[in-house]
Design a protein around this motif. Structure first.
Motif, mmCIF file in Angstrom:
data_model
loop_
_atom_site.group_PDB
_atom_site.id
_atom_site.type_symbol
_atom_site.label_atom_id
_atom_site.label_comp_id
_atom_site.label_asym_id
_atom_site.label_seq_id
_atom_site.Cartn_x
_atom_site.Cartn_y
_atom_site.Cartn_z
ATOM 1 N N LEU A 31 0.914 -1.120 -0.048
ATOM 2 C CA LEU A 31 -0.024 -0.044 -0.096
ATOM 3 C C LEU A 31 0.911 1.261 0.110
ATOM 4 O O LEU A 31 0.607 2.228 -0.559
ATOM 5 C CB LEU A 31 -1.008 0.024 1.200
ATOM 6 N N LYS A 32 2.025 1.134 0.626
ATOM 7 C CA LYS A 32 3.039 2.364 0.413
ATOM 8 C C LYS A 32 3.353 2.629 -1.042
ATOM 9 O O LYS A 32 3.219 3.918 -1.283
ATOM 10 C CB LYS A 32 4.165 1.871 1.264
ATOM 11 N N GLU A 33 3.636 1.639 -1.672
ATOM 12 C CA GLU A 33 3.958 1.759 -3.085
ATOM 13 C C GLU A 33 2.723 2.162 -3.978
ATOM 14 O O GLU A 33 2.881 2.884 -4.764
ATOM 15 C CB GLU A 33 4.448 0.350 -3.526
ATOM 16 N N VAL A 34 1.583 1.633 -3.548
ATOM 17 C CA VAL A 34 0.331 2.101 -4.126
ATOM 18 C C VAL A 34 0.155 3.704 -4.000
ATOM 19 O O VAL A 34 0.004 4.499 -4.943
ATOM 20 C CB VAL A 34 -1.065 1.379 -3.684
ATOM 21 N N ARG A 35 0.462 3.922 -2.671
ATOM 22 C CA ARG A 35 0.381 5.498 -2.489
ATOM 23 C C ARG A 35 1.260 6.283 -3.294
ATOM 24 O O ARG A 35 1.027 7.487 -3.863
ATOM 25 C CB ARG A 35 0.388 5.938 -1.098
ATOM 26 N N ARG A 36 2.663 5.886 -3.479
ATOM 27 C CA ARG A 36 3.491 6.640 -4.014
ATOM 28 C C ARG A 36 3.276 6.580 -5.514
ATOM 29 O O ARG A 36 3.365 7.549 -6.048
ATOM 30 C CB ARG A 36 4.858 5.779 -3.857
ATOM 31 N N ALA A 37 2.702 5.406 -6.217
ATOM 32 C CA ALA A 37 2.290 5.580 -7.073
ATOM 33 C C ALA A 37 1.233 6.626 -7.594
ATOM 34 O O ALA A 37 1.499 7.320 -9.042
ATOM 35 C CB ALA A 37 1.585 4.069 -7.732
ATOM 36 N N LEU A 38 0.343 6.825 -6.823
ATOM 37 C CA LEU A 38 -0.761 7.769 -6.890
ATOM 38 C C LEU A 38 -0.300 9.214 -6.782
ATOM 39 O O LEU A 38 -0.471 10.105 -7.765
ATOM 40 C CB LEU A 38 -1.953 7.605 -5.817
ATOM 41 N N LEU A 39 0.927 9.236 -6.073
ATOM 42 C CA LEU A 39 1.406 10.515 -5.787
ATOM 43 C C LEU A 39 2.099 11.137 -7.040
ATOM 44 O O LEU A 39 2.277 12.091 -7.461
ATOM 45 C CB LEU A 39 2.213 10.910 -4.506
ATOM 46 N N ASP A 40 3.060 10.145 -7.677
ATOM 47 C CA ASP A 40 3.580 10.281 -8.802
ATOM 48 C C ASP A 40 2.707 10.736 -10.091
ATOM 49 O O ASP A 40 3.043 11.337 -10.977
ATOM 50 C CB ASP A 40 4.527 8.985 -9.306
ATOM 51 N N ALA A 41 1.670 10.003 -9.947
ATOM 52 C CA ALA A 41 0.458 10.243 -11.099
ATOM 53 C C ALA A 41 -0.103 11.842 -10.829
ATOM 54 O O ALA A 41 -1.022 12.117 -11.432
ATOM 55 C CB ALA A 41 -0.523 9.284 -11.053
ATOM 56 N N ASP A 42 0.374 12.465 -9.781
ATOM 57 C CA ASP A 42 -0.230 13.793 -9.556
ATOM 58 C C ASP A 42 -1.407 13.789 -8.907
ATOM 59 O O ASP A 42 -2.362 14.809 -8.844
ATOM 60 C CB ASP A 42 -0.259 14.543 -10.576
ATOM 61 N N VAL A 43 -1.840 12.925 -7.976
ATOM 62 C CA VAL A 43 -2.837 12.737 -7.162
ATOM 63 C C VAL A 43 -2.754 13.390 -5.940
ATOM 64 O O VAL A 43 -1.377 13.327 -5.414
ATOM 65 C CB VAL A 43 -3.443 11.109 -6.835
ATOM 66 N N PHE A 45 -2.275 14.727 -2.153
ATOM 67 C CA PHE A 45 -1.641 13.925 -1.195
ATOM 68 C C PHE A 45 -2.799 13.354 -0.253
ATOM 69 O O PHE A 45 -2.639 11.920 0.208
ATOM 70 C CB PHE A 45 -0.769 14.865 -0.088
ATOM 71 N N LYS A 46 -3.711 14.086 0.014
ATOM 72 C CA LYS A 46 -4.795 13.592 1.040
ATOM 73 C C LYS A 46 -5.619 12.521 0.267
ATOM 74 O O LYS A 46 -5.984 11.634 0.864
ATOM 75 C CB LYS A 46 -5.624 14.724 1.623
ATOM 76 N N ILE A 47 -5.699 12.828 -1.035
ATOM 77 C CA ILE A 47 -6.674 11.655 -1.466
ATOM 78 C C ILE A 47 -5.986 10.562 -1.509
ATOM 79 O O ILE A 47 -6.653 9.307 -1.404
ATOM 80 C CB ILE A 47 -6.937 12.256 -3.119
ATOM 81 N N ALA A 48 -4.800 10.427 -1.882
ATOM 82 C CA ALA A 48 -3.821 9.247 -1.857
ATOM 83 C C ALA A 48 -3.867 8.473 -0.739
ATOM 84 O O ALA A 48 -3.965 7.360 -0.386
ATOM 85 C CB ALA A 48 -2.571 9.551 -2.598
ATOM 86 N N LYS A 49 -3.748 9.266 0.243
ATOM 87 C CA LYS A 49 -3.609 9.009 1.595
ATOM 88 C C LYS A 49 -4.833 8.040 2.415
ATOM 89 O O LYS A 49 -4.977 6.938 2.791
ATOM 90 C CB LYS A 49 -3.179 9.942 2.916
ATOM 91 N N ASP A 50 -5.894 8.807 1.939
ATOM 92 C CA ASP A 50 -7.197 8.391 2.420
ATOM 93 C C ASP A 50 -7.623 7.244 1.529
ATOM 94 O O ASP A 50 -8.412 6.061 1.977
ATOM 95 C CB ASP A 50 -8.419 9.192 2.182
ATOM 96 N N PHE A 51 -7.113 7.109 0.377
ATOM 97 C CA PHE A 51 -7.225 5.936 -0.404
ATOM 98 C C PHE A 51 -6.777 4.653 0.166
ATOM 99 O O PHE A 51 -7.248 3.443 0.132
ATOM 100 C CB PHE A 51 -6.863 6.078 -1.895
ATOM 101 N N THR A 52 -5.343 4.887 0.276
ATOM 102 C CA THR A 52 -4.677 3.563 0.857
ATOM 103 C C THR A 52 -5.417 2.980 2.195
ATOM 104 O O THR A 52 -5.479 2.055 2.685
ATOM 105 C CB THR A 52 -3.225 3.729 1.107
ATOM 106 N N THR A 53 -5.717 4.355 2.935
ATOM 107 C CA THR A 53 -6.530 3.870 4.311
ATOM 108 C C THR A 53 -7.716 2.913 4.137
ATOM 109 O O THR A 53 -7.916 1.962 4.851
ATOM 110 C CB THR A 53 -6.703 5.173 4.938
ATOM 111 N N ARG A 54 -8.461 3.320 3.114
ATOM 112 C CA ARG A 54 -9.827 2.865 2.851
ATOM 113 C C ARG A 54 -9.329 1.221 2.395
ATOM 114 O O ARG A 54 -9.947 0.322 2.939
ATOM 115 C CB ARG A 54 -10.582 3.415 1.949
ATOM 116 N N VAL A 55 -8.509 1.129 1.449
ATOM 117 C CA VAL A 55 -7.984 -0.037 0.795
ATOM 118 C C VAL A 55 -7.517 -1.042 2.201
ATOM 119 O O VAL A 55 -8.056 -2.180 2.230
ATOM 120 C CB VAL A 55 -7.101 0.089 0.183
ATOM 121 N N LYS A 56 -6.785 -0.564 3.087
ATOM 122 C CA LYS A 56 -6.515 -1.218 4.372
ATOM 123 C C LYS A 56 -7.422 -1.640 4.956
ATOM 124 O O LYS A 56 -7.472 -3.033 5.482
ATOM 125 C CB LYS A 56 -5.379 -0.629 4.946
#
Ligand code: GDP
Length: 295
Positions: A31-43, A45-56
């Motif tokens: 999930l850390k890598e998923v978050r990094r991938a989203l941030l690299d895609a210009d998502v 920060f908060k959306i990426a963080k909430d996303f991985t929290t929900r997935v977890k």
């Protein structure tokens, strides 16, 4: 489309492969890598963080660690969440009203005029409609000409009043013209500026108020990443628009706008533009886009 993001997500899921059993640490690393991938895609920060929290949370709720194919299940959870983030179900365009009045908004260069043509063409060919295009850019004669060129290309009439400097008047006259001449859809292309400014916002808000459109669409260049999301917010605050059109998804866009815009303005992406030609328009299906991103 979004090749870089797809590759990075694929790599993130590699962490789970080759493990007979996966652990909570493996999930956290993925999930850390998923978050990094989203941030690299210009998502954002908060959306990426909430996303991985929900997935977890979902992963733990579904006992991912004890299932037979934990990797597959985690990928499915990510895909479902990504679909949800981009809007859940596809939302069509509202064609009520006689005529249906559609107002285009957005910055100059976002692809408004091109998309107005594509939409007219789509409604004519796929929905059997008789659309009228309206040139409401009172500042740039070139913009009026451009819409006429587009109209000629697709065989759709264009209404314009080159001498009139009142956008509200032009839009209202166009609707009268449509009613008198049997057009059942009126697509109003408006003036855009290079950045959000008060004059433009007031003008489009006045047009919006005067013609009460059945659909107000916000057109945005997906290549502009997080700026796309900020511009969407500014337009939505003024117009409370009904849907988003993401253009230039055929280019080298990283995907952040497509992923984040829905959660920021809470309005669906309705169509995407995938090229300069008049048939380069697609209805936006969040689940298909998620499929594409996750390969
Ligand atoms: P407007 O100022 O908002 O009306 O923007 P235009 O419709 O004039 O578009 C600006 C530029 O973007 C033009 O060169 C278009 O051909 C191009 N364009 C519009 N939509 C797309 C698209 O989906 N893909 C690509 N590659 N180019 C596009």
């Amino acid at each position: 489309m979004f090749n870089n993001l797809s590759e990075k997500l694929d790599k993130a899921f590699h962490i789970l492969k080759g493990h007979g059993k996966i652990t909570e640490v493996n999930v956290a690393d993925t999930l850390k890598e998923v978050r990094r991938a989203l941030l690299d895609a210009d998502v954002n920060f908060k959306i990426a963080k909430d996303f991985t929290t929900r997935v977890k949370e979902k992963a733990m709720g579904q006992d991912v660690l004890t299932t037979l194919q934990p990797g597959q299940l985690l990928i499915k959870i990510v895909k479902d969440e990504l679909t949800e983030l981009m809007g859940g179900d596809a939302t069509g365009i509202n064609l009520s009203g006689n005529p249906t009045v559609i107002l285009m908004s957005g910055l100059q260069g976002s692809g408004k005029t091109t998309f107005s043509g594509k939409l007219a063409n789509f409604l004519k060919d796929k929905k059997n409609k008789k659309p009228l295009l309206v040139a409401c850019d009172i500042y740039r004669p070139a913009a009026i000409n451009q819409l006429h060129v587009v109209g000629d290309q697709i065989g759709v009439e264009v209404y314009s009043e080159p001498e009139n400097k009142n956008a509200v008047d032009i839009a209202q006259n166009a609707i009268k013209h449509a009613k008198a001449n049997g057009f059942n859809v009126v697509i109003v292309d408006t003036a855009g500026r290079l950045a959000v400014d008060e004059e433009m916002m007031t003008e489009i808000a006045n047009v919006h108020k005067a013609i009460t459109p059945n659909e107000t669409l916000f057109v945005v260049d997906s290549m502009t990443g997080q700026d796309a999301v900020n511009t969407a917010k500014a337009f939505n605050d003024r117009l409370n628009f009904d849907g988003v059109i993401l253009t230039k998804l055929d280019g080298d866009t990283r995907g952040g706008a497509a992923i984040s815009i829905k959660s920021v303005v809470n309005k669906p992406i309705k169509f995407i533009g995938t090229g300069e030609k008049m048939d380069a328009i697609d209805v936006f299906y969040p689940d298909r886009m998620a499929d594409r991103i996750l390969g």
